[in-house]
Design an enzyme around this catalytic site. Structure first.
Site, short mmCIF file in Angstrom:
data_model
loop_
_atom_site.label_atom_id
_atom_site.label_comp_id
_atom_site.label_asym_id
_atom_site.label_seq_id
_atom_site.Cartn_x
_atom_site.Cartn_y
_atom_site.Cartn_z
N ASP A 262 0.85 -1.26 0.05
CA ASP A 262 -0.17 0.00 0.10
C ASP A 262 0.96 1.18 0.03
O ASP A 262 2.14 1.14 0.09
CB ASP A 262 -0.99 -0.23 1.22
CG ASP A 262 -2.19 0.62 0.87
OD1 ASP A 262 -2.15 1.61 -0.17
OD2 ASP A 262 -3.14 0.82 1.49
C1 BGC Z 1 -5.04 3.22 -0.11
C2 BGC Z 1 -5.21 2.03 -1.12
C3 BGC Z 1 -4.87 2.62 -2.46
C4 BGC Z 1 -3.78 3.53 -2.45
C5 BGC Z 1 -3.18 4.19 -3.86
C6 BGC Z 1 -3.71 3.90 -0.30
O1 BGC Z 1 -3.82 5.01 0.72
O2 BGC Z 1 -4.96 2.52 1.34
O3 BGC Z 1 -6.37 1.50 -0.92
O4 BGC Z 1 -5.02 1.74 -3.48
O5 BGC Z 1 -3.58 4.41 -1.56
O6 BGC Z 1 -4.12 5.10 -4.34
#
Ligand code: BGC
Length: 737
Positions: A262
């Site tokens: 993430d």
């Molecule tokens: C989120 C994810 C997301 C990623 C990319 C993160 O902050 O937890 O769910 O896919 O950002 O934008």
């Protein structure tokens, strides 16, 4: 490319180039705008790193994708195309209901078709991989990201996960399907106290019983990618958690696709206090077979050195790099790096009536009628209707992850009501602020939602209009709920009731003693016991999407019959949270209404939620028969058939979701009081009766034991059927081994 050509390509890559494939950077690095959800620390990223980065996130638009890819390839020594990934969570330009709403359809087949549309719409505009579906099980309504989950049940979530992955990926046809990255592995939905990014600590038995099944279903459905979660799990952050990533995901489940972190979660290993610096963080994550580093310099700046120092075997770097190359190859990028992205085609799909139809149909099925004293359905003539509330006339019913939405297509409730009512019978006003101080909610990048309240004079004027409308009306329809930014990532709350200004307005309007219908727009199961008594009907609409207002209006006026069923328990009060139907047993259970002191209960609230899992009303009248197993003993290797009849005693056609639950009466470990094992949606004409049959097999009797083995045991089982997790008729059978 053939396999041997990929191998040959790999053999020509430098260590830095291999590491580059494992780096993902946002649009800003490629000279375009994107949404970023993490802290923007200095990444230590050089132009060389950008030129070698293997993928980018949230950069879309066919022309932009083509331009960036073209420039990128001009600078790429080996001509390896860039992979475009994005958060296309529950719609691209056409927004469907939020996943919590999708969960309430109990219709995975329909959701699979929606995700096929979502794949088609976004692939045409350059998307190749989406960070969806989110398969985190949610039981703590304080967590803002409840909106991204299909709910509290492992079986239901698994069925949706499978349908979504298959829908998105289809046959992996360039320009038509996109690869699916399931997330957030694992157990992110269990963050302590529902606070975003918080820690998770739970037994392996609980993890396997409740939290892992949906991710496993996504992997079994063939998802090409898995995202590690932000949270610590039992002391070790998921991104560096070898037990999760290697023992379970790779070895037990056989996943050989790509794992991505993430946002910046390798860097966050330092913040978690398990790595001293970026180099150690990179080493830990890499050793857990986390392949791609989203948006930090940890891999870019350290992997090659770690190989040179002998801390990482080059073969392991090759394996990770090859996973990314294989995905690019499978997507056909070496033949067509633009993935057939085509601005004209994309525009056609966005305007395709099929998308609108699908979004309306799904919103119809996602809304849950929680209460109806007979005021619904509303009459279209001869009744004066006042539509009041912050959601009465806004297209912002899309929820937080609608970051790519084409908002020009959004329909408002007012517009939808105007299609049903003549002007002299209809008034619409805002009535009150959504909440006292939206500025406190912070910012979520480029989604255009209201973050400022108007001046006090305007607010007074709004209230005056609402009171006049209430005096004038025969029926009041309240369109209220949470602010978009009160839910989703970073949207944890300790008070999950309706925001204060809206509650206040409800109380004021109640003084006019008109029937009140409350339509709720929100992203979590809210605690409604303080407003429910003022209402004659309650319709839970969630954030229903671009065309959601059309669906809500059809349901209110009876042009469609509500069929949604809760996929989460709706708490009575915030203090009950987490409240869910498949809770454990206790040595001192408390029957509803019992007041004895030494039982497991609250002094000031019931144990039960206000509305249970599986619950929802319609305009028909379903009458369920008894649960009838075809035998009293089921031997090992056999199956057992359970029948239940359902009759429609109402005067209109309706859809029922017949639910099957099991309970193991005396097991080796304390088992949940009941668990959903199957369900069937049936449509009944007025007066019609149908018998639904469920087959129980040994697989359904198995459970996770204390040593994490998975087996069934001989003994007595309760089998229950009914319209929701509380109104159940029960029978017993013996399972003999
Ligand atoms: C989120 C994810 C997301 C990623 C990319 C993160 O902050 O937890 O769910 O896919 O950002 O934008």
């Amino acid at each position: 490319m053939k396999d041997h050509e990929l191998q040959e390509l790999l053999s020509r890559m430098t260590l830095e180039e291999k590491a580059g494939q494992l780096v993902q950077l946002d649009g800003a690095c490629f000279g375009t705008r994107g949404i970023t959800t993490g802290p923007q620390e200095a990444l230590g990223i050089t132009q060389e790193t950008v030129d070698m980065a293997g993928s980018t996130l949230n950069v879309l638009g066919a022309d932009t994708v083509r331009r960036i890819q073209e420039n990128y390839l001009k600078r790429s020594r080996l001509g390896i195309p860039l992979l475009f990934m994005a958060d296309i969570i529950y719609g691209y330009k056409t927004i469907f209901p939020i996943p919590l709403g999708l969960g309430c359809t109990w219709d995975p087949e329909l959701i699979g078709r929606d995700y096929a549309f979502i794949g088609r719409e976004s692939a045409a505009d350059g998307a190749m991989v989406t960070f969806a579906p989110m398969l985190d099980l949610v039981r703590d309504a304080r967590w803002g990201r409840c909106m991204e989950s299909t709910g509290e049940d492992p079986l239901l979530n698994s069925r949706y996960g499978e349908a979504m992955v298959k829908g998105l990926q289809g046959d992996m046809v360039p320009g038509k399907n996109i690869a699916s990255c399931i997330k957030h592995y694992a157990a992110y939905g269990a963050v302590e106290a529902g606070r975003e990014y918080n820690t998770v600590d739970m037994s392996e038995m609980r993890l396997r019983q409740d939290y892992l099944p949906a991710y496993k279903a996504g992997v079994d459905a063939g998802c090409r990618m898995v995202m590690s979660s932000f949270n610590v799990l039992n002391g070790i952050p998921a991104t560096a958690n070898k037990h999760l990533m290697v023992d379970i995901l790779r070895d037990e489940w056989g996943f050989d696709g790509t794992v991505i972190t993430d946002f910046a979660s390798i860097y966050e290993l330092i913040m978690h206090g398990v790595a001293a610096d970026e180099k150690e963080a990179a080493l830990m994550a890499f050793r857990a077979q986390t392949d791609v580093d989203m948006q930090t310099g940890c891999y870019a700046n350290n992997l090659a050195d770690l190989v040179r120092e002998g801390k990482i075997a080059e073969a392991d770097l090759d394996r990770a790099c090859m996973r990314v190359l294989k995905l690019k190859n499978e997507l056909g990028l070496f033949e067509d790096p633009y993935y057939q992205a085509d601005a004209l085609k994309a525009q056609e799909i966005i305007n395709d009536p099929a998308g609108k139809e699908a979004a309306v149909q799904t919103a119809l099925e996602a809304c849950v009628l929680l209460k109806n004293n007979g005021v619904l359905p509303l009459a279209k003539t001869g009744v004066r209707i006042a539509l009041i509330g912050p959601y009465a006339d806004t297209g912002d019913m899309l929820g937080l992850w609608a970051i790519h939405a084409d908002r020009s297509h959004s329909v408002t409730l007012r517009q939808a009501f105007e299609q049903k009512l003549s002007p002299e019978n209809f008034r619409c006003c805002t009535g009150c602020k959504t909440l006292d101080d939206p500025a406190e909610l912070g910012d979520f990048g480029n989604i255009p939602v209201v973050t400022k309240n108007p001046d006090e004079e305007t607010v007074r004027q709004w209230e005056k209009e609402a009171i006049e409308a209430a005096e004038w009306a025969d029926v009041i329809v309240l369109a209220m709920g949470e602010h978009t930014l009160q839910t989703g990532e970073g949207g944890s709350r300790t008070d999950i009731t309706l925001p204060a200004p809206q509650k206040e307005l409800i109380r004021k309007l109640a003084a006019y003693h008109k029937p009140m219908v409350l339509v709720l727009f929100n992203g979590r199961p809210m605690a409604l016991s303080d407003v429910e008594p003022y209402t004659d009907a309650l319709l839970e609409a969630w954030f229903p999407g671009t065309y959601g207002a059309l669906a809500v209006t059809d349901l209110l006026f009876g042009d469609a019959n509500p069929s949604g069923r809760l996929s989460v328990s709706m708490p009575y009060t915030t203090g009950q949270v987490p409240v869910y139907y498949s809770h454990g047993r206790t040595g001192r259970p408390c029957a509803p209404g019992q007041r004895s002191r030494f039982t497991s209960r609250y002094l000031d609230a019931p144990n039960e939620p206000l509305y249970p899992f599986g619950y929802g009303l319609g305009y028909h009248k379903a009458v369920y028969g008894e649960t009838k197993p075809d035998k009293t003993c089921m031997k090992s290797g056999e199956t057992l058939t359970v029948s239940v009849s359902v009759r429609n005693d109402g005067d209109r056609e309706g859809c029922e979701t017949v639910q099957l639950y099991l309970h193991d009466c005396a097991a080796a470990v304390a088992r949940p009081v009941k668990e959903l094992k199957d369900f069937r949606r049936i449509v009944l004409k007025p007066g019609e009766e149908k018998t639904v049959q469920f087959t129980i097999d040994e697989e359904m009797l198995k459970y996770v034991h204390a040593d994490c083995s998975y087996a069934a045991e001989a003994g007595t089982f309760e089998v229950m059927t009914g319209p929701d997790s509380e109104r159940l008729s029960c029978a017993v059978f013996e399972y003999i081994q």
